[in-house]
Write an enzyme that holds these catalytic residues in place. Structure first.
Site, PDB file in Angstrom:
ATOM      1  N   CYS A 198      14.322  10.916   5.305  1.00  0.00           N
ATOM      2  CA  CYS A 198      14.420  10.515   6.709  1.00  0.00           C
ATOM      3  C   CYS A 198      15.852  10.578   7.208  1.00  0.00           C
ATOM      4  O   CYS A 198      16.104  10.828   8.382  1.00  0.00           O
ATOM      5  CB  CYS A 198      13.867   9.115   6.869  1.00  0.00           C
ATOM      6  SG  CYS A 198      14.573   7.971   5.677  1.00  0.00           S
ATOM      7  N   GLU A 254      11.887  16.302  13.965  1.00  0.00           N
ATOM      8  CA  GLU A 254      12.135  16.099  12.539  1.00  0.00           C
ATOM      9  C   GLU A 254      11.269  17.097  11.767  1.00  0.00           C
ATOM     10  O   GLU A 254      10.045  17.057  11.860  1.00  0.00           O
ATOM     11  CB  GLU A 254      11.756  14.671  12.148  1.00  0.00           C
ATOM     12  CG  GLU A 254      12.030  14.380  10.697  1.00  0.00           C
ATOM     13  CD  GLU A 254      11.535  13.000  10.278  1.00  0.00           C
ATOM     14  OE1 GLU A 254      10.399  12.663  10.623  1.00  0.00           O
ATOM     15  OE2 GLU A 254      12.290  12.288   9.612  1.00  0.00           O
ATOM     16  N   GLU A 259      10.891   1.568   9.574  1.00  0.00           N
ATOM     17  CA  GLU A 259      11.856   2.586   9.152  1.00  0.00           C
ATOM     18  C   GLU A 259      11.189   3.921   9.391  1.00  0.00           C
ATOM     19  O   GLU A 259      10.320   4.342   8.629  1.00  0.00           O
ATOM     20  CB  GLU A 259      12.185   2.415   7.659  1.00  0.00           C
ATOM     21  CG  GLU A 259      12.904   1.128   7.316  1.00  0.00           C
ATOM     22  CD  GLU A 259      14.341   1.117   7.784  1.00  0.00           C
ATOM     23  OE1 GLU A 259      14.792   2.089   8.428  1.00  0.00           O
ATOM     24  OE2 GLU A 259      15.018   0.123   7.523  1.00  0.00           O
ATOM     25  N   LYS A 302       0.855  -1.191   0.000  1.00  0.00           N
ATOM     26  CA  LYS A 302       0.000   0.000   0.000  1.00  0.00           C
ATOM     27  C   LYS A 302       0.888   1.237   0.000  1.00  0.00           C
ATOM     28  O   LYS A 302       1.478   1.601   1.006  1.00  0.00           O
ATOM     29  CB  LYS A 302      -0.920   0.050   1.216  1.00  0.00           C
ATOM     30  CG  LYS A 302      -2.038   1.072   1.004  1.00  0.00           C
ATOM     31  CD  LYS A 302      -2.516   1.764   2.248  1.00  0.00           C
ATOM     32  CE  LYS A 302      -1.679   2.893   2.747  1.00  0.00           C
ATOM     33  NZ  LYS A 302      -1.595   4.078   1.881  1.00  0.00           N
TER      34      LYS A 302
HETATM   35  P1  NAD Z   1       2.860   8.386   7.483  1.00  0.00           P
HETATM   36  O1  NAD Z   1       3.175   7.516   8.636  1.00  0.00           O
HETATM   37  O2  NAD Z   1       1.793   9.392   7.642  1.00  0.00           O
HETATM   38  O3  NAD Z   1       2.394   7.506   6.227  1.00  0.00           O
HETATM   39  C1  NAD Z   1       3.211   6.472   5.732  1.00  0.00           C
HETATM   40  C2  NAD Z   1       2.324   5.398   5.139  1.00  0.00           C
HETATM   41  O4  NAD Z   1       1.547   4.836   6.187  1.00  0.00           O
HETATM   42  C3  NAD Z   1       1.338   5.903   4.093  1.00  0.00           C
HETATM   43  O5  NAD Z   1       1.171   4.925   3.101  1.00  0.00           O
HETATM   44  C4  NAD Z   1       0.059   6.057   4.894  1.00  0.00           C
HETATM   45  O6  NAD Z   1      -1.109   5.972   4.132  1.00  0.00           O
HETATM   46  C5  NAD Z   1       0.167   4.890   5.850  1.00  0.00           C
HETATM   47  N1  NAD Z   1      -0.582   5.037   7.088  1.00  0.00           N
HETATM   48  C6  NAD Z   1      -0.918   6.172   7.743  1.00  0.00           C
HETATM   49  N2  NAD Z   1      -1.634   5.874   8.842  1.00  0.00           N
HETATM   50  C7  NAD Z   1      -1.748   4.521   8.886  1.00  0.00           C
HETATM   51  C8  NAD Z   1      -2.367   3.609   9.776  1.00  0.00           C
HETATM   52  N3  NAD Z   1      -3.046   4.031  10.852  1.00  0.00           N
HETATM   53  N4  NAD Z   1      -2.265   2.290   9.528  1.00  0.00           N
HETATM   54  C9  NAD Z   1      -1.585   1.836   8.450  1.00  0.00           C
HETATM   55  N5  NAD Z   1      -0.999   2.655   7.560  1.00  0.00           N
HETATM   56  C10 NAD Z   1      -1.067   3.983   7.773  1.00  0.00           C
HETATM   57  O7  NAD Z   1       4.234   9.007   7.026  1.00  0.00           O
HETATM   58  P2  NAD Z   1       4.461  10.038   5.848  1.00  0.00           P
HETATM   59  O8  NAD Z   1       4.003  11.354   6.360  1.00  0.00           O
HETATM   60  O9  NAD Z   1       3.899   9.510   4.582  1.00  0.00           O
HETATM   61  O10 NAD Z   1       6.059   9.993   5.670  1.00  0.00           O
HETATM   62  C11 NAD Z   1       6.897  10.851   6.342  1.00  0.00           C
HETATM   63  C12 NAD Z   1       7.592  10.137   7.464  1.00  0.00           C
HETATM   64  O11 NAD Z   1       8.229   8.964   6.970  1.00  0.00           O
HETATM   65  C13 NAD Z   1       8.691  10.955   8.066  1.00  0.00           C
HETATM   66  O12 NAD Z   1       8.591  10.928   9.466  1.00  0.00           O
HETATM   67  C14 NAD Z   1       9.972  10.265   7.630  1.00  0.00           C
HETATM   68  O13 NAD Z   1      11.045  10.388   8.473  1.00  0.00           O
HETATM   69  C15 NAD Z   1       9.551   8.868   7.501  1.00  0.00           C
HETATM   70  N6  NAD Z   1      10.414   8.168   6.543  1.00  0.00           N
HETATM   71  C16 NAD Z   1      11.286   7.220   7.008  1.00  0.00           C
HETATM   72  C17 NAD Z   1      12.145   6.577   6.134  1.00  0.00           C
HETATM   73  C18 NAD Z   1      13.121   5.529   6.597  1.00  0.00           C
HETATM   74  O14 NAD Z   1      13.570   4.727   5.784  1.00  0.00           O
HETATM   75  N7  NAD Z   1      13.491   5.489   7.857  1.00  0.00           N
HETATM   76  C19 NAD Z   1      12.105   6.883   4.790  1.00  0.00           C
HETATM   77  C20 NAD Z   1      11.202   7.845   4.358  1.00  0.00           C
HETATM   78  C21 NAD Z   1      10.333   8.463   5.253  1.00  0.00           C
END
Ligand code: NAD
Length: 471
Positions: free
Chosen positions: A283, A375, A249, A174
């Site tokens: 990230c 962050e 991650e 997803k």
């Molecule tokens: P997010 O957690 O809002 O969303 C990430 C994914 O999770 C999306 O597909 C979203 O639809 C899904 N999601 C959201 N709520 C959910 C739930 N309750 N249950 C299941 N899935 C759910 O994050 P974002 O805003 O899309 O991304 C930004 C964040 O991601 C930043 O904090 C960044 O640091 C982190 N990030 C980490 C890495 C890494 O490899 N460590 C890489 C890129 C981004």
């Protein structure tokens, strides 16, 4: 004309059961983009059934046979690079160099895991004396769930998919609701490259609707999540309840430590990259610049000069979502010191029509200020001076995160000393490269489990021991 995209289930485009689609946006222009299927628990269930039906035949293929398919997927991604870049650009506004790098790396994941699964996908014989034959083997989990964020959409999908598929798992992925189209395109390319129907399924939609259903589905035997700490914490709870193996991650607030004896050209370039690569929406961005006091002001001046010449839309892109744009602007407004450069949005020109934030540097920030601890996920760098090696280490570790760190020093022994004492999953000394081959993951609140490298291959497999008495 907005195109309407369905899910990808069992090797074909499949409309959502609820007959509902979600809008997307081009953040560079503010104009509407394509529509994606609004996934529901029923859609997730269909995808899991397709994956369940396909997984055994895929797992029974030899590593060499699976590797051949992965190589063809890499070929297909390379051949389709221009289209994939355009799809990614349309929903992220990323600049050309960033898009090219991400698509090239996406193909590289398939190429790499196609190679290593043949060399490292097998177990070993354990000698226990005459009359006994004991060995281990890596077996796939079955159906793996993957949930990805919006900042590096295709790249992060491939980072998880390549090792999961290489080890013989079937996957339901997803992607983020803001950036789903490149992952859908990848699934189509993979099918044309010979990946059997049902081995890779894409369900689009929101986290609460589609993501939660995926994590909760009993047919999912392992989960890989990349995204925010808040969602990671929620999923850890779900996974805990189900005893579901999980990779998290999550975020970072990574330090870039610069000593006075460092190659300052290299260190300044690294600081500028941390600020501008994907507009800080990475990230692993090293956006806490810790500089030895004697060169602090010089380094800040040089970073500010370099940043002042950067052009929005050419050298760096917009923030990808409206919510993230507002969050970053709020953090800028609350900063405890005036910015040394940047500090807000663009008021005129084409950048004013998109979600562009001026690259911003806050110098000599109190390390306890929110902008120095949280962050930001935007083009914002904070600087803090230090007096000596112990002071640098204390500041570097003074964070709840532990994803990456960078150290710059002319004294390599000191660089390596710090690398070993900094609490982070990976540390780059004097610009050491972190690539497809290098394991990647967090300490502390940045998560657990590893992506990339050989380590990730084994994350997507369970180790079985078989022991036989020969009589
Ligand atoms: P997010 O957690 O809002 O969303 C990430 C994914 O999770 C999306 O597909 C979203 O639809 C899904 N999601 C959201 N709520 C959910 C739930 N309750 N249950 C299941 N899935 C759910 O994050 P974002 O805003 O899309 O991304 C930004 C964040 O991601 C930043 O904090 C960044 O640091 C982190 N990030 C980490 C890495 C890494 O490899 N460590 C890489 C890129 C981004």
């Amino acid at each position: 004309m907005a195109i309407r995209h369905d899910h990808w289930i069992d090797g074909r485009h499949t409309p959502p059961e609820g007959r509902a689609w979600l809008p997307t946006l081009d953040p560079a222009t503010g104009k509407p983009g394509d529509e994606i299927a609004a996934g529901s628990p029923a859609d997730v269930a269909r995808a899991v059934v397709a994956a369940e039906n396909a997984r055994h035949a895929w797992a029974h293929r030899s590593p060499a046979e699976r590797a051949a398919v992965l190589h063809r997927i890499a070929d297909a991604v390379e051949a389709d690079a221009e289209t994939l870049m355009e799809l990614e650009r349309a929903c992220t506004g990323k600049v050309l160099a960033q898009l090219r790098l991400e698509v090239e790396t996406s193909a590289a994941y398939f190429r790499y895991y196609a190679g290593v699964v043949r060399a490292a996908g097998q177990g070993q014989v354990i000698e226990q004396g005459a009359g006994v034959h004991t060995y281990t083997r890596y077996e796939p989990y079955g159906v793996v769930g993957v949930i990805t964020p919006w900042n590096l959409p295709l790249n992060q999908a491939c980072r998880a998919l390549a090792p999961a598929l290489a080890m013989g798992n079937a996957v339901v992925i997803k992607p983020s609701e803001f950036t789903s189209v490149s992952t859908l395109r990848l699934a189509g390319l993979a099918a044309e490259a010979g990946l059997p129907a049902g081995v890779l399924n894409v369900i689009t939609g929101t986290g609460p609707e589609a993501g939660e259903a995926l994590a909760a589905h009993p047919g999912i035997r392992r989960l890989a999540f990349t995204g925010s700490v808040a969602t990671g914490r929620y999923l850890a709870g779900v996974a805990g309840g189900r005893l579901l193996p999980l990779t998290l991650e999550l975020g970072g607030k990574s330090p870039l430590v610069v000593f006075a004896d460092a190659d300052l050209d290299g260190a300044v370039a690294a600081a500028v990259t941390a600020l501008t690569a994907n507009s800080g929406q990475v990230c692993s961005a090293t956006t806490r610049l810790l500089v030895e006091e004697s060169v602090h002001d010089e380094v800040v001046d040089r970073v500010v000069t370099a940043v002042a010449g950067l052009r929005p839309g050419v050298d760096f892109g917009p923030l990808i979502t409206e919510a993230q744009y507002r969050k970053v602007l709020d953090l800028l407004a609350d900063a405890p010191v005036p910015p040394a450069t940047g500090g807000g949005p663009y008021e005129e020109g084409s950048a004013a029509r998109g979600l562009y934030v001026r690259p911003t540097v806050f110098a000599r920030v109190d390390p306890d200020a929110p902008v120095a601890r949280e962050e930001v996920f935007g083009p914002v760098l904070v600087t803090v001076p230090f007096e000596d090696e112990d002071g640098a280490l204390e500041l570097a570790n003074d964070t709840e995160y532990g994803l990456v760190a960078a150290v710059w020093s002319g004294d390599l022994a000191r660089g390596l000393r710090l690398a070993e004492r900094i609490e982070a999953g990976q540390v780059a000394v004097n610009g050491g490269p972190l690539t497809v081959e290098t394991p990647f993951g967090g300490y502390k609140r940045s998560g657990y489990g590893r992506e990339k490298g050989l380590a990730a291959l084994h994350e997507y497999a369970q180790l079985k021991t078989v022991s036989a008495t020969l009589r």
